[in-house]
Design a protein around this motif. Structure first.
Motif, PDB file in Angstrom:
ATOM      1  N   LEU A 129      -1.662  -0.053   6.953  1.00 36.29           N
ATOM      2  CA  LEU A 129      -0.858  -0.833   6.024  1.00 36.29           C
ATOM      3  C   LEU A 129       0.486  -0.168   5.786  1.00 36.29           C
ATOM      4  N   ARG A 130       1.415  -0.981   5.314  1.00 36.29           N
ATOM      5  CA  ARG A 130       2.727  -0.467   4.956  1.00 36.29           C
ATOM      6  C   ARG A 130       3.349  -1.374   3.912  1.00 36.29           C
ATOM      7  N   ALA A 131       4.143  -0.793   3.040  1.00 36.78           N
ATOM      8  CA  ALA A 131       4.883  -1.546   2.029  1.00 36.78           C
ATOM      9  C   ALA A 131       6.332  -1.091   2.025  1.00 36.78           C
ATOM     10  N   ALA A 134       3.036   3.368  -5.786  1.00 40.34           N
ATOM     11  CA  ALA A 134       2.005   2.736  -6.625  1.00 40.34           C
ATOM     12  C   ALA A 134       1.140   1.788  -5.810  1.00 40.34           C
ATOM     13  N   ALA A 135       1.760   1.050  -4.879  1.00 41.64           N
ATOM     14  CA  ALA A 135       0.993   0.114  -4.044  1.00 41.64           C
ATOM     15  C   ALA A 135       0.016   0.869  -3.159  1.00 41.64           C
ATOM     16  N   ALA A 136       0.471   1.962  -2.551  1.00 37.12           N
ATOM     17  CA  ALA A 136      -0.413   2.755  -1.700  1.00 37.12           C
ATOM     18  C   ALA A 136      -1.573   3.328  -2.502  1.00 37.12           C
ATOM     19  N   ALA A 137      -1.288   3.814  -3.696  1.00 43.56           N
ATOM     20  CA  ALA A 137      -2.345   4.378  -4.541  1.00 43.56           C
ATOM     21  C   ALA A 137      -3.379   3.317  -4.909  1.00 43.56           C
ATOM     22  N   ALA A 138      -2.924   2.091  -5.154  1.00 42.26           N
ATOM     23  CA  ALA A 138      -3.864   1.010  -5.491  1.00 42.26           C
ATOM     24  C   ALA A 138      -4.774   0.691  -4.313  1.00 42.26           C
ATOM     25  N   ALA A 170      -8.389  -7.411   4.345  1.00 37.13           N
ATOM     26  CA  ALA A 170      -6.926  -7.286   4.326  1.00 37.13           C
ATOM     27  C   ALA A 170      -6.331  -7.974   3.102  1.00 37.13           C
ATOM     28  N   ASP A 171      -6.815  -9.177   2.788  1.00 36.32           N
ATOM     29  CA  ASP A 171      -6.314  -9.901   1.611  1.00 36.32           C
ATOM     30  C   ASP A 171      -6.563  -9.117   0.324  1.00 36.32           C
ATOM     31  N   ALA A 172      -7.755  -8.542   0.199  1.00 36.07           N
ATOM     32  CA  ALA A 172      -8.104  -7.816  -1.023  1.00 36.07           C
ATOM     33  C   ALA A 172      -7.212  -6.593  -1.221  1.00 36.07           C
ATOM     34  N   LEU A 173      -6.967  -5.864  -0.149  1.00 33.13           N
ATOM     35  CA  LEU A 173      -6.111  -4.682  -0.250  1.00 33.13           C
ATOM     36  C   LEU A 173      -4.668  -5.081  -0.566  1.00 33.13           C
ATOM     37  N   LEU A 174      -4.180  -6.132   0.065  1.00 34.06           N
ATOM     38  CA  LEU A 174      -2.822  -6.576  -0.224  1.00 34.06           C
ATOM     39  C   LEU A 174      -2.698  -7.055  -1.667  1.00 34.06           C
ATOM     40  N   ARG A 199      -0.002  -5.607  -4.383  1.00 37.00           N
ATOM     41  CA  ARG A 199       0.975  -6.449  -5.072  1.00 37.00           C
ATOM     42  C   ARG A 199       0.784  -6.437  -6.581  1.00 37.00           C
ATOM     43  N   ALA A 200      -0.459  -6.285  -7.023  1.00 39.87           N
ATOM     44  CA  ALA A 200      -0.713  -6.203  -8.464  1.00 39.87           C
ATOM     45  C   ALA A 200      -0.190  -4.900  -9.056  1.00 39.87           C
ATOM     46  N   ALA A 201      -0.084  -3.872  -8.219  1.00 37.77           N
ATOM     47  CA  ALA A 201       0.336  -2.564  -8.709  1.00 37.77           C
ATOM     48  C   ALA A 201       1.837  -2.454  -8.900  1.00 37.77           C
ATOM     49  N   ALA A 202       2.616  -3.176  -8.090  1.00 34.37           N
ATOM     50  CA  ALA A 202       4.066  -3.026  -8.143  1.00 34.37           C
ATOM     51  C   ALA A 202       4.746  -4.154  -7.382  1.00 34.37           C
ATOM     52  N   PRO A 203       5.996  -4.506  -7.756  1.00 37.32           N
ATOM     53  CA  PRO A 203       6.747  -5.499  -6.980  1.00 37.32           C
ATOM     54  C   PRO A 203       7.206  -4.903  -5.649  1.00 37.32           C
ATOM     55  N   LEU A 204       6.981  -5.647  -4.566  1.00 41.36           N
ATOM     56  CA  LEU A 204       7.289  -5.158  -3.231  1.00 41.36           C
ATOM     57  C   LEU A 204       8.185  -6.156  -2.512  1.00 41.36           C
ATOM     58  N   ALA A 205       9.069  -5.630  -1.655  1.00 43.28           N
ATOM     59  CA  ALA A 205       9.914  -6.505  -0.840  1.00 43.28           C
ATOM     60  C   ALA A 205       9.113  -7.105   0.301  1.00 43.28           C
ATOM     61  N   GLN A 206       8.326  -6.270   0.969  1.00 41.53           N
ATOM     62  CA  GLN A 206       7.490  -6.695   2.085  1.00 41.53           C
ATOM     63  C   GLN A 206       6.251  -5.801   2.103  1.00 41.53           C
ATOM     64  N   ALA A 207       5.187  -6.313   2.663  1.00 40.76           N
ATOM     65  CA  ALA A 207       3.988  -5.495   2.857  1.00 40.76           C
ATOM     66  C   ALA A 207       3.094  -6.177   3.868  1.00 40.76           C
ATOM     67  N   TYR A 208       2.327  -5.362   4.582  1.00 50.08           N
ATOM     68  CA  TYR A 208       1.290  -5.919   5.436  1.00 50.08           C
ATOM     69  C   TYR A 208       0.074  -5.012   5.383  1.00 50.08           C
TER      70      TYR A 208
END
Length: 281
Positions: A25-27, A36-40, A100-104, A108-117
């Motif tokens: 994954l990457r954000a 924060a997204a990675a930690a979540a 994949a959906d659950a992790l994404l 997204r719930a942890a922080a606002p992101l420009a892009q992520a997969y």
């Protein structure tokens, strides 16, 4: 059960591995948001495999038998497969996409992101904020690194998931497609739809060798159904007829609103609905 593995990769990517689940994954965004997204994702990840293992008996049952589950990822699997229940399908058809959906969603719930997969073995959950875009490479045979096409996903496309199924994938296929890539609003739905479309890309030919799924894996949710183990040389007509059957299923799913597009590949021939493939990067 072994403990999950968390590794930092080059290119600001994160690798999460636990049993059969293997995620990269990457954000993108502000540094604190990315952190924060990675930690979540890391916090949620260890709970997924044990939860799904506990639900396996139900997850291997056909949707027609109305299996009941409690784990959040298992519920995502059932929800993704429900629209396709008139066909034979078990919730396992959506497992990689649902993870994949659950992790994404956690990211997204942890922080606002420009892009992520979140890429779970080729089934990818995607987030693209307004004004951003994300390029996704496609490969007809995931055993090799060569790409044969690409997609550019924007916020306005409505695409939240890309999934690929076929005889070269990690799971068994009833059909002969080299690969079927599906775009949908989430990865779990794309995963389920890709499975069924790939099953439909089929032709009864002496060049196709099949075996009962249970002979290859006694625990397979496909039971004694014949799965494809090898495809020899097919004629142009056989390839065309197999792709015609799969494309009809893909277009029916698109008309029903289940998928946004699909690309079907067999023997070097590509058929698509709802999308235009870019040249491979």
């Amino acid at each position: 059960m072994d403990a999950p593995i968390v590794q930092r990769l080059t290119g600001d990517r994160l690798h999460l591995s636990h049993g059969p689940i293997d995620v990269v994954l990457r954000a993108w965004g502000a540094p604190e948001a990315v952190q924060a997204a990675a930690a979540a994702a890391v916090a949620l990840f260890p709970t997924i495999l044990p939860g799904l293992v506990a639900e396996l008996p139900a997850l291997r049952r056909p949707m027609a038998e109305a299996p009941q589950v409690a784990h959040p990822v298992a519920r995502r699997m059932l929800a993704a497969c429900a629209p396709f229940a008139p066909s034979f399908i078990t919730p396992m058809a959506a497992v990689a996409g649902a993870v994949a959906d659950a992790l994404l969603a956690a990211m997204r719930a942890a922080a606002p992101l420009a892009q992520a997969y979140v890429n779970d073995g080729g089934d990818i959950a995607i987030h693209v904020a307004p004004g951003e875009s994300l390029a996704i490479g496609l490969a007809a045979d995931p055993r090799h690194l060569a790409l044969d096409g690409a997609l550019r996903v924007t916020a306005g496309s409505g695409i939240g998931g890309v999934a690929t199924s076929g005889r070269h994938g990690r799971s068994f296929s009833l059909g002969i497609a080299d690969a079927v890539t599906v775009l949908a609003r989430d990865a779990a739905t794309a995963d389920a739809a890709a499975t069924l479309i790939a099953n439909e890309v089929d032709f009864d030919s002496p060049a196709v060798r099949r075996m009962p799924a249970s002979d290859l894996d006694p625990d397979s949710d496909l039971g004694d159904r014949l799965v494809t183990v090898d495809v020899g040389t097919l004629s142009d007509g056989e390839i065309a007829r197999a792709l015609d059957a799969g494309l009809a299923r893909a277009e029916a799913f698109r008309a029903a609103g289940h998928v946004l597009g699909a690309a079907l590949r067999l023997g070097g021939v590509v058929r698509a609905t709802g999308l235009a493939l870019l040249p491979a990067p």
